[in-house]
Design a protein around this motif. Structure first.
Motif, PDB file in Angstrom:
ATOM      1  N   SER A   1       0.842  -1.202   0.000  1.00  0.00           N
ATOM      2  CA  SER A   1       0.000   0.000   0.000  1.00  0.00           C
ATOM      3  C   SER A   1       0.874   1.249   0.000  1.00  0.00           C
ATOM      4  N   VAL A   2       0.225   2.408  -0.015  1.00  0.00           N
ATOM      5  CA  VAL A   2       0.957   3.671   0.009  1.00  0.00           C
ATOM      6  C   VAL A   2       1.721   3.876   1.316  1.00  0.00           C
ATOM      7  N   LEU A   3       1.502   3.016   2.311  1.00  0.00           N
ATOM      8  CA  LEU A   3       2.286   3.117   3.550  1.00  0.00           C
ATOM      9  C   LEU A   3       3.756   2.853   3.276  1.00  0.00           C
ATOM     10  N   ARG A   4       4.051   1.919   2.336  1.00  0.00           N
ATOM     11  CA  ARG A   4       5.432   1.593   1.948  1.00  0.00           C
ATOM     12  C   ARG A   4       6.304   1.347   3.185  1.00  0.00           C
ATOM     13  N   MET A   5       5.842   0.441   4.038  1.00  0.00           N
ATOM     14  CA  MET A   5       6.593   0.114   5.247  1.00  0.00           C
ATOM     15  C   MET A   5       7.452  -1.129   5.014  1.00  0.00           C
ATOM     16  N   PRO A   6       8.575  -1.263   5.732  1.00  0.00           N
ATOM     17  CA  PRO A   6       9.504  -2.378   5.497  1.00  0.00           C
ATOM     18  C   PRO A   6       9.029  -3.698   6.109  1.00  0.00           C
ATOM     19  N   ALA A   7       8.094  -4.332   5.420  1.00  0.00           N
ATOM     20  CA  ALA A   7       7.600  -5.655   5.810  1.00  0.00           C
ATOM     21  C   ALA A   7       7.840  -6.597   4.638  1.00  0.00           C
ATOM     22  N   LEU A   8       8.092  -7.872   4.934  1.00  0.00           N
ATOM     23  CA  LEU A   8       8.404  -8.857   3.891  1.00  0.00           C
ATOM     24  C   LEU A   8       7.243  -9.825   3.715  1.00  0.00           C
ATOM     25  N   PRO A   9       6.459  -9.684   2.637  1.00  0.00           N
ATOM     26  CA  PRO A   9       5.439 -10.692   2.359  1.00  0.00           C
ATOM     27  C   PRO A   9       6.094 -11.956   1.793  1.00  0.00           C
ATOM     28  N   VAL A  10       5.453 -13.088   2.004  1.00  0.00           N
ATOM     29  CA  VAL A  10       5.914 -14.360   1.442  1.00  0.00           C
ATOM     30  C   VAL A  10       4.707 -15.052   0.831  1.00  0.00           C
ATOM     31  N   ASP A  11       4.706 -15.188  -0.490  1.00  0.00           N
ATOM     32  CA  ASP A  11       3.615 -15.911  -1.134  1.00  0.00           C
ATOM     33  C   ASP A  11       4.065 -17.336  -1.450  1.00  0.00           C
TER      34      ASP A  11
END
Length: 254
Positions: A164-174
């Motif tokens: 999202s526009v938050l652009r926070m440093p989180a790592l998604p894993v699909d």
């Protein structure tokens, strides 16, 4: 999956055990960095963000995307927005109407009530249908807030913060990212997608930016889609073959 009652939705749950990873093994951390270094030129880092949605819209988009092709979930999201320009309208609409609107996704009969339940939980906990406040929280705290809502797991919470526009440093894993990581030995064969999130994040530098982590997710996902296929991975043209115990075993057996 059953939808919790209103009281259960409104009450925060304890954070799931195992979301905090132990420090990464130095050898695995070094391997993760080398994988990133090799794949970035192949897939073109920095990779442009594919969404610029507000975090609540990204949350709905992520819920729609579960086990669904991007093109199909994208069409369903656009259809939902066209029919209901405001998320409050989705909350108040007949569930059968929501289900018909998102019919192109996998399991619309489950996703329609789940989306409404999640929106209701946000409204009850915040007093408004808005997740912009997450930008003022640390990543772990923001993820814990989201994951306290039934129906939101690690992949969805990371996607909301990262995409999202938050652009926070989180790592998604699909699923593609997860498959590649398992074959490369970054996570164990019995480590599922959810528990893999903190393990894979701990292998990357703690000071990496949102763009760095987004790139890491995207290059591993793209590699899973284009080379490291679920069936018949193209090990012969993989730039990671010398780092991949699975690929080396497959080549040795031919």
């Amino acid at each position: 999956m059953p939808i919790a009652s209103g009281h259960e939705r409104a009450a925060p749950r304890p954070r799931r055990l195992g979301t905090q990873a132990a420090p990464a093994d130095p050898d695995l951390a070094a391997r993760a960095l080398e994988i990133h270094r090799r794949l970035c030129p192949v897939y073109g880092c920095p990779i442009p963000y594919f969404h610029s949605l507000d975090p609540l819209s990204e949350l709905v988009s992520s819920l729609l995307s579960h086990r669904t092709r991007n093109a199909d979930s994208g069409r369903a999201f656009k259809a939902l927005r066209a029919r209901y320009p405001d998320w409050a309208q989705v909350l108040d609409a007949p569930t059968a109407e929501i289900e018909a609107t998102i019919a192109g996704v996998t399991w619309p009969e489950l996703k329609a009530p789940r989306i409404q339940a999640v929106l209701r939980a946000v409204a009850e906990r915040r007093g408004a249908l808005d997740l912009g406040f997450l930008k003022d929280m640390e990543v772990d705290a923001a993820r814990a807030w989201l994951e306290a809502i039934p129906g939101i797991g690690p992949k969805t919470s990371a996607a909301v913060l990262s995409f999202s526009v938050l652009r926070m440093p989180a790592l998604p894993v699909d699923s593609h990212h997860h498959r590649v990581a398992q074959r490369l030995g970054l996570v164990g064969a019995r480590v599922d997608v959810g528990p893999a999130h903190p393990v894979l994040r701990a292998q990357l530098p703690p000071d990496w930016s949102a763009q760095d982590l987004y790139d890491n997710h995207e290059i591993l996902m793209l590699h899973g889609q284009q080379v490291c296929h679920h069936r018949n991975p193209a090990c012969g043209r993989c730039v990671l073959l010398d780092l991949c115990p699975t690929g080396q075993a497959r080549r040795a057996s031919l």
